[in-house]
Scaffold this motif. Structure first.
Motif, mmCIF file in Angstrom:
data_model
loop_
_atom_site.group_PDB
_atom_site.id
_atom_site.type_symbol
_atom_site.label_atom_id
_atom_site.label_comp_id
_atom_site.label_asym_id
_atom_site.label_seq_id
_atom_site.Cartn_x
_atom_site.Cartn_y
_atom_site.Cartn_z
ATOM 1 N N VAL A 45 25.640 26.186 42.015
ATOM 2 C CA VAL A 45 26.933 26.423 41.368
ATOM 3 C C VAL A 45 28.025 25.819 42.248
ATOM 4 O O VAL A 45 28.138 26.171 43.422
ATOM 5 C CB VAL A 45 27.186 27.932 41.164
ATOM 6 N N ALA A 46 28.823 24.933 41.679
ATOM 7 C CA ALA A 46 29.826 24.199 42.464
ATOM 8 C C ALA A 46 30.882 25.127 43.047
ATOM 9 O O ALA A 46 31.266 24.993 44.212
ATOM 10 C CB ALA A 46 30.483 23.130 41.588
ATOM 11 N N ASP A 47 31.358 26.069 42.250
ATOM 12 C CA ASP A 47 32.410 26.973 42.707
ATOM 13 C C ASP A 47 32.139 28.353 42.115
ATOM 14 O O ASP A 47 32.430 28.613 40.940
ATOM 15 C CB ASP A 47 33.782 26.458 42.257
ATOM 16 N N LYS A 48 31.581 29.232 42.937
ATOM 17 C CA LYS A 48 31.195 30.560 42.459
ATOM 18 C C LYS A 48 32.391 31.349 41.936
ATOM 19 O O LYS A 48 32.297 32.055 40.930
ATOM 20 C CB LYS A 48 30.509 31.346 43.573
ATOM 21 N N GLU A 49 33.539 31.243 42.621
ATOM 22 C CA GLU A 49 34.702 32.016 42.220
ATOM 23 C C GLU A 49 35.232 31.564 40.862
ATOM 24 O O GLU A 49 35.614 32.390 40.022
ATOM 25 C CB GLU A 49 35.807 31.907 43.276
ATOM 26 N N LYS A 50 35.246 30.258 40.613
ATOM 27 C CA LYS A 50 35.708 29.751 39.311
ATOM 28 C C LYS A 50 34.780 30.196 38.190
ATOM 29 O O LYS A 50 35.231 30.563 37.102
ATOM 30 C CB LYS A 50 35.808 28.228 39.346
ATOM 31 N N LEU A 51 33.470 30.165 38.454
ATOM 32 C CA LEU A 51 32.517 30.620 37.440
ATOM 33 C C LEU A 51 32.696 32.114 37.186
ATOM 34 O O LEU A 51 32.672 32.566 36.033
ATOM 35 C CB LEU A 51 31.083 30.332 37.885
ATOM 36 N N LYS A 52 32.921 32.866 38.251
ATOM 37 C CA LYS A 52 33.119 34.309 38.100
ATOM 38 C C LYS A 52 34.340 34.592 37.242
ATOM 39 O O LYS A 52 34.304 35.458 36.349
ATOM 40 C CB LYS A 52 33.281 34.959 39.472
ATOM 41 N N GLN A 53 35.417 33.871 37.479
ATOM 42 C CA GLN A 53 36.640 34.079 36.696
ATOM 43 C C GLN A 53 36.425 33.689 35.231
ATOM 44 O O GLN A 53 36.966 34.322 34.323
ATOM 45 C CB GLN A 53 37.804 33.286 37.301
ATOM 46 N N ALA A 54 35.646 32.639 35.005
ATOM 47 C CA ALA A 54 35.349 32.226 33.622
ATOM 48 C C ALA A 54 34.563 33.315 32.899
ATOM 49 O O ALA A 54 34.828 33.623 31.732
ATOM 50 C CB ALA A 54 34.566 30.914 33.621
ATOM 51 N N ILE A 55 33.603 33.905 33.591
ATOM 52 C CA ILE A 55 32.803 34.982 32.988
ATOM 53 C C ILE A 55 33.692 36.181 32.675
ATOM 54 O O ILE A 55 33.610 36.772 31.590
ATOM 55 C CB ILE A 55 31.655 35.395 33.934
ATOM 56 N N ASN A 112 33.689 47.396 33.309
ATOM 57 C CA ASN A 112 33.376 46.806 34.617
ATOM 58 C C ASN A 112 33.085 45.310 34.528
ATOM 59 O O ASN A 112 31.991 44.853 34.913
ATOM 60 C CB ASN A 112 32.174 47.530 35.232
ATOM 61 N N PRO A 113 34.034 44.505 34.036
ATOM 62 C CA PRO A 113 33.792 43.066 33.925
ATOM 63 C C PRO A 113 33.550 42.387 35.273
ATOM 64 O O PRO A 113 32.754 41.453 35.368
ATOM 65 C CB PRO A 113 35.068 42.537 33.259
ATOM 66 N N ASP A 114 34.228 42.871 36.324
ATOM 67 C CA ASP A 114 34.053 42.258 37.640
ATOM 68 C C ASP A 114 32.616 42.444 38.138
ATOM 69 O O ASP A 114 32.010 41.518 38.680
ATOM 70 C CB ASP A 114 35.037 42.875 38.639
ATOM 71 N N MET A 115 32.085 43.642 37.932
ATOM 72 C CA MET A 115 30.721 43.918 38.372
ATOM 73 C C MET A 115 29.717 43.087 37.571
ATOM 74 O O MET A 115 28.762 42.536 38.130
ATOM 75 C CB MET A 115 30.397 45.398 38.222
ATOM 76 N N ILE A 116 29.929 42.985 36.249
ATOM 77 C CA ILE A 116 29.031 42.175 35.424
ATOM 78 C C ILE A 116 29.043 40.732 35.899
ATOM 79 O O ILE A 116 27.993 40.108 36.074
ATOM 80 C CB ILE A 116 29.459 42.226 33.944
ATOM 81 N N ALA A 117 30.251 40.201 36.106
ATOM 82 C CA ALA A 117 30.373 38.810 36.537
ATOM 83 C C ALA A 117 29.654 38.585 37.853
ATOM 84 O O ALA A 117 28.953 37.576 38.034
ATOM 85 C CB ALA A 117 31.843 38.434 36.659
#
Length: 226
Positions: A73-83, A55-60
């Motif tokens: 956080v400047a861009d939540k979606e970019k940080l989520k994808q990095a995680i 469940n990487p999406d849930m962890i992120a």
């Protein structure tokens, strides 16, 4: 839930996730670590290690929800994808260290994690080599932080070492040629010791060649020096 020894890896996951957030956001505030710790504590109470990996999406998202309470956080979606990209690299490290519940490596790992000077070295000496995984993770951190790391230079075999290896092949690895090569290599190493540590790389090449000759691993010798 049945106890899983790999859950001890949560502290390692916590630390590596903190590095991802810190490098991506260029901030090293202690609150980032605390926020990720809170996220991991919540997950730890309800999920097995295997389910966590699935469940990487849930962890992120958990991490994002907690981190954004502490820092902008400047861009939540970019940080989520990095995680999400970093999590498989993290799990590769944890899997190498905790391959299964109650594994005998656990005592070694415990010692390594309390050894401040050379934890990776302790693991490696006990058959747990995580250096490739750590290097991959380090390259990933450099990428998301905008830095560029120099790739390690490939080791070029010195021509004087190659000459000995090729001479042996030409002589079809006869006993007399092998004996002469051993004597020559030992003489070279002895003379190079006067220039240690400056000549450490050349000594290493000669030592590798010597051991392959002594073990009669001619195919491998040709792969390395051919």
């Amino acid at each position: 839930m049945k106890e899983d020894a790999r859950l001890k890896g949560y502290s390692l996951i916590h630390g590596l996730l903190a590095l991802i957030v810190a490098n991506h956001e260029s901030t090293y505030h202690p609150s980032v670590g605390h926020a990720i710790g809170d996220a991991m504590d919540s997950l730890n109470q309800n999920m097995s290690y295997d389910r966590l990996k699935e469940n990487p999406d849930m962890i992120a998202q958990f991490v994002i929800n907690h981190v954004t309470k502490e820092i902008p956080v400047a861009d939540k979606e970019k940080l989520k994808q990095a995680i999400k990209r970093g999590l498989p690299l993290i799990f590769k490290i944890v899997d190498k260290m905790w391959p299964e519940p109650n594994h005998p490596n656990l005592k070694v790992i415990g010692k390594a994690l309390h050894e401040v000077d050379d934890p990776v070295g302790i693991l490696k000496r006990n058959g747990i080599d995580i250096e490739p995984e750590l290097e991959e993770f380090r390259q990933f951190l450099a990428e998301i932080s905008g830095r560029k790391l120099k790739k390690p230079k490939s080791q070029t075999i010195p021509p004087e070492v190659l000459a000995i290896a090729k001479g042996l092949k030409f002589a079809d690895y006869s006993d007399s040629a092998l004996k002469k090569a051993e004597e020559e290599i030992l003489s070279k190493i002895d003379s190079l010791l006067n220039s240690y540590p400056e000549a450490v790389e050349l000594i290493g090449h000669y030592a590798t060649l010597l051991r392959l000759i002594q073990r009669k691993e001619f195919k491998r010798l040709e792969e390395l020096f051919g």
